[in-house]
Design an enzyme around this catalytic site. Structure first.
Site, PDB file in Angstrom:
ATOM      1  N   LYS A  13       0.818  -1.214   0.000  1.00 29.28           N
ATOM      2  CA  LYS A  13       0.000   0.000   0.000  1.00 29.28           C
ATOM      3  C   LYS A  13       0.855   1.270   0.000  1.00 29.28           C
ATOM      4  O   LYS A  13       0.592   2.196  -0.756  1.00 29.28           O
ATOM      5  CB  LYS A  13      -0.932   0.031   1.232  1.00 29.28           C
ATOM      6  CG  LYS A  13      -1.925  -1.122   1.285  1.00 29.28           C
ATOM      7  CD  LYS A  13      -2.927  -0.947   2.434  1.00 29.28           C
ATOM      8  CE  LYS A  13      -2.292  -0.977   3.817  1.00 29.28           C
ATOM      9  NZ  LYS A  13      -1.773  -2.303   4.215  1.00 29.28           N
ATOM     10  N   ARG A  88      -9.702   1.571   8.936  1.00 31.52           N
ATOM     11  CA  ARG A  88      -9.245   0.228   9.246  1.00 31.52           C
ATOM     12  C   ARG A  88     -10.296  -0.596   9.975  1.00 31.52           C
ATOM     13  O   ARG A  88     -10.048  -1.747  10.319  1.00 31.52           O
ATOM     14  CB  ARG A  88      -8.023   0.340  10.136  1.00 31.52           C
ATOM     15  CG  ARG A  88      -6.811  -0.395   9.626  1.00 31.52           C
ATOM     16  CD  ARG A  88      -5.727  -0.153  10.642  1.00 31.52           C
ATOM     17  NE  ARG A  88      -4.546  -0.916  10.411  1.00 31.52           N
ATOM     18  CZ  ARG A  88      -3.513  -0.522   9.683  1.00 31.52           C
ATOM     19  NH1 ARG A  88      -3.566   0.612   9.038  1.00 31.52           N
ATOM     20  NH2 ARG A  88      -2.445  -1.282   9.613  1.00 31.52           N
ATOM     21  N   ARG A 127      11.440  -7.678   5.273  1.00 29.22           N
ATOM     22  CA  ARG A 127      11.331  -6.289   4.829  1.00 29.22           C
ATOM     23  C   ARG A 127      12.293  -5.363   5.570  1.00 29.22           C
ATOM     24  O   ARG A 127      12.410  -5.412   6.780  1.00 29.22           O
ATOM     25  CB  ARG A 127       9.886  -5.830   5.057  1.00 29.22           C
ATOM     26  CG  ARG A 127       9.638  -4.365   4.814  1.00 29.22           C
ATOM     27  CD  ARG A 127       8.170  -4.069   4.691  1.00 29.22           C
ATOM     28  NE  ARG A 127       7.516  -3.814   5.967  1.00 29.22           N
ATOM     29  CZ  ARG A 127       6.278  -3.342   6.087  1.00 29.22           C
ATOM     30  NH1 ARG A 127       5.555  -3.128   4.999  1.00 29.22           N
ATOM     31  NH2 ARG A 127       5.761  -3.123   7.253  1.00 29.22           N
ATOM     32  N   ARG A 157      11.312  -2.630  10.773  1.00 24.68           N
ATOM     33  CA  ARG A 157      10.267  -2.052  11.611  1.00 24.68           C
ATOM     34  C   ARG A 157      10.081  -2.954  12.823  1.00 24.68           C
ATOM     35  O   ARG A 157      10.125  -4.164  12.711  1.00 24.68           O
ATOM     36  CB  ARG A 157       8.968  -1.962  10.809  1.00 24.68           C
ATOM     37  CG  ARG A 157       8.545  -0.541  10.528  1.00 24.68           C
ATOM     38  CD  ARG A 157       7.421  -0.496   9.548  1.00 24.68           C
ATOM     39  NE  ARG A 157       6.182  -1.042  10.093  1.00 24.68           N
ATOM     40  CZ  ARG A 157       5.023  -1.010   9.454  1.00 24.68           C
ATOM     41  NH1 ARG A 157       4.949  -0.468   8.253  1.00 24.68           N
ATOM     42  NH2 ARG A 157       3.939  -1.509   9.990  1.00 24.68           N
ATOM     43  N   ARG A 168      -1.210  -8.648  13.537  1.00 24.39           N
ATOM     44  CA  ARG A 168      -1.689  -7.651  12.566  1.00 24.39           C
ATOM     45  C   ARG A 168      -2.571  -8.306  11.515  1.00 24.39           C
ATOM     46  O   ARG A 168      -3.562  -7.727  11.067  1.00 24.39           O
ATOM     47  CB  ARG A 168      -0.500  -6.947  11.909  1.00 24.39           C
ATOM     48  CG  ARG A 168       0.150  -5.908  12.826  1.00 24.39           C
ATOM     49  CD  ARG A 168       1.622  -5.691  12.515  1.00 24.39           C
ATOM     50  NE  ARG A 168       1.872  -5.096  11.218  1.00 24.39           N
ATOM     51  CZ  ARG A 168       3.029  -5.226  10.560  1.00 24.39           C
ATOM     52  NH1 ARG A 168       4.021  -5.935  11.085  1.00 24.39           N
ATOM     53  NH2 ARG A 168       3.197  -4.667   9.388  1.00 24.39           N
TER      54      ARG A 168
HETATM   55  P1  ADP Z   1       0.731  -2.341   8.247  1.00 24.84           P
HETATM   56  O1  ADP Z   1      -0.387  -2.084   7.297  1.00 24.84           O
HETATM   57  O2  ADP Z   1       2.007  -2.773   7.599  1.00 24.84           O
HETATM   58  O3  ADP Z   1       0.380  -3.217   9.414  1.00 24.84           O
HETATM   59  P2  ADP Z   1       0.728   0.505   9.081  1.00 24.84           P
HETATM   60  O4  ADP Z   1       1.986   1.253   8.927  1.00 24.84           O
HETATM   61  O5  ADP Z   1      -0.418   0.866   8.206  1.00 24.84           O
HETATM   62  O6  ADP Z   1       1.155  -1.009   8.937  1.00 24.84           O
HETATM   63  O7  ADP Z   1       0.222   0.570  10.616  1.00 24.84           O
HETATM   64  C1  ADP Z   1       1.058   0.226  11.684  1.00 24.84           C
HETATM   65  C2  ADP Z   1       0.268   0.239  12.973  1.00 24.84           C
HETATM   66  O8  ADP Z   1      -0.262   1.552  13.229  1.00 24.84           O
HETATM   67  C3  ADP Z   1      -0.953  -0.677  13.031  1.00 24.84           C
HETATM   68  O9  ADP Z   1      -0.603  -1.997  13.381  1.00 24.84           O
HETATM   69  C4  ADP Z   1      -1.805   0.012  14.115  1.00 24.84           C
HETATM   70  O10 ADP Z   1      -1.297  -0.252  15.407  1.00 24.84           O
HETATM   71  C5  ADP Z   1      -1.549   1.484  13.840  1.00 24.84           C
HETATM   72  N1  ADP Z   1      -2.552   2.071  12.929  1.00 24.84           N
HETATM   73  C6  ADP Z   1      -2.305   2.567  11.676  1.00 24.84           C
HETATM   74  N2  ADP Z   1      -3.440   3.027  11.123  1.00 24.84           N
HETATM   75  C7  ADP Z   1      -4.433   2.822  12.017  1.00 24.84           C
HETATM   76  C8  ADP Z   1      -5.843   3.073  12.038  1.00 24.84           C
HETATM   77  N3  ADP Z   1      -6.475   3.623  10.982  1.00 24.84           N
HETATM   78  N4  ADP Z   1      -6.548   2.721  13.149  1.00 24.84           N
HETATM   79  C9  ADP Z   1      -5.934   2.175  14.209  1.00 24.84           C
HETATM   80  N5  ADP Z   1      -4.625   1.899  14.261  1.00 24.84           N
HETATM   81  C10 ADP Z   1      -3.864   2.220  13.185  1.00 24.84           C
END
Ligand code: ADP
Ligand code: ZN
Length: 209
Positions: A13, A88, A127, A157, A168
């Site tokens: 993404k 999300r 990654r 990360r 996740r």
């Molecule tokens: P990925 O999609 O690789 O898991 P992201 O970088 O999108 O990682 O998100 C990392 C973390 O940030 C998530 O696991 C969550 O804890 C938090 N997070 C990101 N976006 C949201 C959201 N819209 N609502 C709640 N938590 C979020």
């Protein structure tokens, strides 16, 4: 152009959002990137979010909504934006819909990047991210890989370890995946095979917008 990118962690993404953002000259709004920045600087928001992000749980909706409000109301966002990592869950999607109604905005397309669980685990465990240019690359065994663009040593990360990846993925299938039908019902969903090559995925996404 207002687009939302959906898909499991590791679907690509962030990389694809960047390409769309460049093409349309609009901001790429990544809630994950914003949270990691806030955590790094130790802001109040970052301190509240840290525990959730590091264990792979969703950060409470109120905190995320605060971030989104700020991002979509800025002058840079006046010509549109790409949302990556938001919404999300259904509550966030409904909140966005209400907010957009009030602002007379609407989502043009929701891009669903589809990648299987095994592929996700394999991508995320290897990654690496460049601390300078944020480029995502695959790390070699031993973890000594360097960024192909700037030669910096790649970093992992903190949430890219097997237990947190599994968490996740569970959160994704329980809370985020229902959004696919939510947007399909609104006739704005586009499905993209995320296991094709990076450039093919980009081409298909751009072709659908
Ligand atoms: P990925 O999609 O690789 O898991 P992201 O970088 O999108 O990682 O998100 C990392 C973390 O940030 C998530 O696991 C969550 O804890 C938090 N997070 C990101 N976006 C949201 C959201 N819209 N609502 C709640 N938590 C979020
Ligand atoms: Zn780099």
């Amino acid at each position: 152009m207002i687009a939302i990118l959906l898909g499991p962690p590791g679907a690509g993404k962030g990389t694809q959002a960047q390409k769309i953002a460049e093409k349309f000259k609009i901001p790429h709004i990544s809630t994950g990137d914003i949270l990691r920045k806030e955590i790094k600087t130790g802001s109040q928001l970052g301190n509240k979010a840290r525990e959730y992000v590091e264990t792979g749980k969703l950060v409470p909706d109120e905190l995320i909504i605060e971030i989104i409000e700020l991002q979509i109301s800025g002058p840079e966002a006046s010509r549109g934006f790409i949302l990556d990592g938001f919404p999300r869950n259904l509550a966030q999607a409904r909140m966005l819909e209400n907010r957009f109604k009030a602002l007379s905005l609407s989502v043009d397309k929701v891009i669903n990047i589809d990648v299987g669980r095994q592929e996700v685990i394999s991508r995320l465990t290897s990654r690496g991210i460049c601390p300078d240019c944020r480029q995502v690359s695959t790390m070699e065994e031993g973890g000594q890989s360097k960024c192909p663009d700037c030669g910096q040593k790649l970093i992992k990360r903190k949430d890219d370890n097997v237990e947190v990846i599994e968490k996740r993925l569970d959160v994704y299938s329980q809370q985020t995946e229902p959004l696919i039908n939510y947007y399909r019902d609104r006739d704005i969903l586009v499905d993209i095979d995320g296991e094709a090559s990076l450039s093919e995925v980009t081409e298909r996404i751009l072709g659908s917008l």
